[in-house]
Design a protein around this motif. Structure first.
Motif, PDB file in Angstrom:
ATOM      1  N   GLU A 115       0.996  -1.133  -0.139  1.00 33.34           N
ATOM      2  CA  GLU A 115       0.009  -0.202   0.013  1.00 33.34           C
ATOM      3  C   GLU A 115       1.142   1.207   0.032  1.00 33.34           C
ATOM      4  N   PRO A 116       0.410   2.274  -0.568  1.00 31.72           N
ATOM      5  CA  PRO A 116       1.274   3.354  -0.558  1.00 31.72           C
ATOM      6  C   PRO A 116       1.655   4.053   0.994  1.00 31.72           C
ATOM      7  N   GLY A 117       2.749   4.288   1.181  1.00 31.62           N
ATOM      8  CA  GLY A 117       2.927   4.922   2.611  1.00 31.62           C
ATOM      9  C   GLY A 117       3.275   3.912   3.639  1.00 31.62           C
ATOM     10  N   GLU A 118       3.243   2.425   3.232  1.00 30.50           N
ATOM     11  CA  GLU A 118       3.505   1.435   4.220  1.00 30.50           C
ATOM     12  C   GLU A 118       4.701   1.771   4.690  1.00 30.50           C
ATOM     13  N   GLU A 119       5.874   1.862   3.846  1.00 31.15           N
ATOM     14  CA  GLU A 119       7.334   1.997   4.544  1.00 31.15           C
ATOM     15  C   GLU A 119       7.535   3.461   4.942  1.00 31.15           C
ATOM     16  N   ALA A 120       6.898   4.430   4.475  1.00 33.07           N
ATOM     17  CA  ALA A 120       7.263   5.910   4.926  1.00 33.07           C
ATOM     18  C   ALA A 120       6.053   6.821   4.226  1.00 33.07           C
ATOM     19  N   GLN A 121       5.527   7.893   5.074  1.00 27.65           N
ATOM     20  CA  GLN A 121       4.621   8.587   4.582  1.00 27.65           C
ATOM     21  C   GLN A 121       5.271  10.043   4.125  1.00 27.65           C
TER      22      GLN A 121
END
Ligand SMILES: Nc1nc2c(c(=O)[nH]1)N[C@H]1C(S)=C(S)[C@@H](COP(=O)(O)OP(=O)(O)OC[C@H]3O[C@@H](n4cnc5c(N)ncnc54)[C@H](O)[C@@H]3O)O[C@H]1N2
Ligand code: MOO
Length: 391
Positions: free
Chosen positions: A129-135
C-alpha cells in the motif's frame, strides 16, 4: 607537565569542543554522500511506495472469477482502472495496481484459456500500500545520523537527489622527527616513519579528507611553527611525535607561540598519555590540533581516544560510546590510568594481542580494537569490558 585528565572526561571535553565548532552544512549529490553525517533530518518526498505496487507477477482481478482479460500493466506504466467486475489485468511485479483491483492472483496459481483467467487468489494481500514504508514528509532519520549506502538508497527511493550533510572535515598530517626515514631500511639510529603511512588511511576511514601531509619535519621550533601555520587551511591538524618535553620535543612551545588553547593536555591512559587536543583560532575559524605521541601504538590510541570523538563533534554525529565485549583471557589494569589493551577477535571471544609495546605495530596490525580497562580494575575472562573498534 600538566596533570593527566581522566580518559572518559577527556573524550567528553573534545566531543563538546568539536560540537561547539561544528562544520557548516553543505548539500551534496547522493553519489558523494557516503560516510558523511546528515545536517538535516531525512524526510521522504513521497509516500513510499508512492502508489499501490504489485509484489508478484500474475493477474490483478476484480470481484469473483473467472475473469475476462482486459489488458496488461508492466512496472513503469500508469495502470488503467479495472472498471468491471469479472475482469483481470495481467500485472508484473513492481507494477502499479489498477484501481478497482480486489485481489492479485499468482501466475503459477492461475490458468488461462480462451481469454479467461481462473484460479484462487491467496487470502494474504499481494501488493504494497502507498505509505506502507514511509509517509510523505515523515522524518526517517534525524540530523547527526551517519550516511551509509543503505541510507543513500533509501533517500533515492524517497525521491531525493541530494542530501544536506556537514562539510567533510579537511585533515592535515604533520610528522615530526629527524630520526625518520621515508624509504629504505632502519639502521645507524634512523628508523622508518610508520605513522605517515598509517594516519591518512585512518583519517579517511573516519570520514575526513586528508588534504595536506608533510614530514618528516625538522626538529626545530621554527620548523614546527611554520609547518603548523602552513596547515591551518585544514579543520583538523594531526601531528605525531614531540608531545613530551625532551630536548627536541617542540610541540608545546609551538602551540604557545601560535596562541593555541588546550582542550585536553595529557590523559590518564596507557599507552599514549602525552596525547593532547588544542584549538587555534584564526578570525571566525577554529582549527583543532590533535597531538599524537610519537610511539606508533600510542599515536593510534590517541586517535581512537580523542580524534574519533573530536571528528564526531565537528560533524554533528552522536557522541561515540564504546560497546561491551566479553574477554576470553585476563587483561591487566594500569593502576590510576585507563588501559587501552589491543585485542583480537576469534568468533565471539576477544583475546589480548601480543607484541603490544607502545613502540610496536605488530600487535595492532592483527588486532580488531582496544579493550578499555578502567582505572583500578582489570579485565577478567568471561567478564564484559568496553571495546573500541579500530577504524
Ligand atoms: N622522561 C620521560 N620520557 C618519556 C616519557 C615519560 O613519561 N618520561 N614517556 C614516554 C612515552 S609514554 C611516550 S608515548 C613518548 C612520547 O613521545 P613524543 O610524543 O614526544 O614522541 P617522540 O619523542 O618524538 O618519539 C617517541 C618515540 O616514537 C618514535 N617515533 C616518533 N615518530 C615516529 C614515526 N612517525 N614512526 C615511527 N616511530 C616514531 C621515536 O623515534 C621515539 O622512539 O615519550 C616517552 N618518553
Ligand atoms: O604512553 Mo607512551 O604513550 O606509553 O607510549
Amino acid at each position: 607537565m600538566s596533570h593527566p585528565i581522566d580518559w572518559r572526561e577527556a573524550r567528553k571535553l573534545v566531543y563538546a569542543a568539536g560540537r561547539s565548532a561544528q562544520l557548516p552544512k553543505v548539500v551534496v549529490p547522493l553519489s558523494e554522500a557516503d560516510g558523511r553525517v546528515l545536517a538535516e533530518p531525512l524526510r521522504s518526498r513521497t509516500h513510499l511506495p508512492a502508489f499501490p505496487t504489485s509484489s508478484i507477477d500474475g493477474w490483478a482481478v476484480r470481484a469473483a472469477g473467472p475473469w475476462r482479460i482486459a489488458g496488461r500493466v508492466l512496472a513503469g506504466q500508469e495502470a488503467p482502472a479495472l472498471n468491471e467486475d469479472g475482469t483481470a489485468m495481467e500485472i508484473a511485479t513492481g507494477a502499479m495496481v489498477p484501481a478497482g483491483t480486489t485481489a492479485i492472483l499468482r501466475v503459477e496459481e492461475s490458468t488461462e484459456r480462451d481469454g479467461l483467467v481462473s484460479g484462487e487468489p491467496r487470502s494474504t494481500k499481494e501488493w504494497r500500500e502507498p505509505g506502507e514504508e514511509a509517509q510523505a514528509q515523515e522524518e526517517l532519520f534525524a540530523a547527526g545520523t551517519p550516511v551509509t549506502p543503505g541510507l543513500i538508497g533509501l533517500a533515492a527511493a524517497c525521491g531525493l537527489d541530494e542530501l544536506s550533510v556537514t562539510r567533510q572535515p579537511r585533515a592535515a598530517l604533520l610528522v615530526f622527527g629527524d630520526e625518520l626515514l621515508t624509504e629504505g631500511q632502519a639502521g645507524a639510529g634512523r628508523i622508518r616513519d610508520a605513522l605517515g603511512p598509517v594516519m591518512p588511511s585512518y583519517l579517511e576511514r573516519l570520514g575526513a579528507q586528508c588534504v595536506h601531509r608533510v614530514g618528516p619535519i625538522e626538529d626545530t621550533l621554527d620548523a614546527h611553527v611554520s609547518a603548523i601555520e602552513e596547515a591551518l587551511e585544514a579543520d583538523l591538524i594531526c601531528t605525531t611525535g614531540g608531545t613530551m618535553h625532551g630536548p627536541v620535543d617542540h610541540l608545546h612551545p609551538a602551540l604557545a607561540r601560535l596562541g593555541a588553547k588546550y582542550v585536553v593536555n595529557t590523559v590518564a591512559v596507557r599507552p599514549g598519555f602525552p596525547m593532547l587536543v588544542a584549538a587555534i583560532t584564526r578570525g571566525e575559524r577554529t582549527v583543532f590540533l590533535a597531538g599524537l605521541p610519537g610511539n606508533p601504538q600510542s599515536a593510534v590510541v590517541a586517535l581512537v581516544s580523542l580524534v574519533v570523538p573530536l571528528l564526531a563533534g565537528m560533524t554533528g554525529a552522536d557522541e561515540p560510546t564504546p560497546h561491551p565485549i566479553t574477554l576470553a583471557a585476563p587483561v591487566p589494569g594500569r593502576g590510576d590510568y585507563t588501559h587501552l589493551a589491543l585485542v583480537r577477535r576469534q568468533h565471539d571471544s576477544w583475546f589480548p594481542a601480543v607484541h603490544v609495546g607502545s613502540s610496536m605495530l605488530r600487535g595492532l596490525a592483527g588486532a580488531s580494537g582496544f579493550a578499555v580497562i578502567p582505572p583500578h580494575s582489570q579485565g577478567l575472562p568471561d567478564h564484559q569490558v568496553d571495546y573500541l573498534e579500530l577504524p
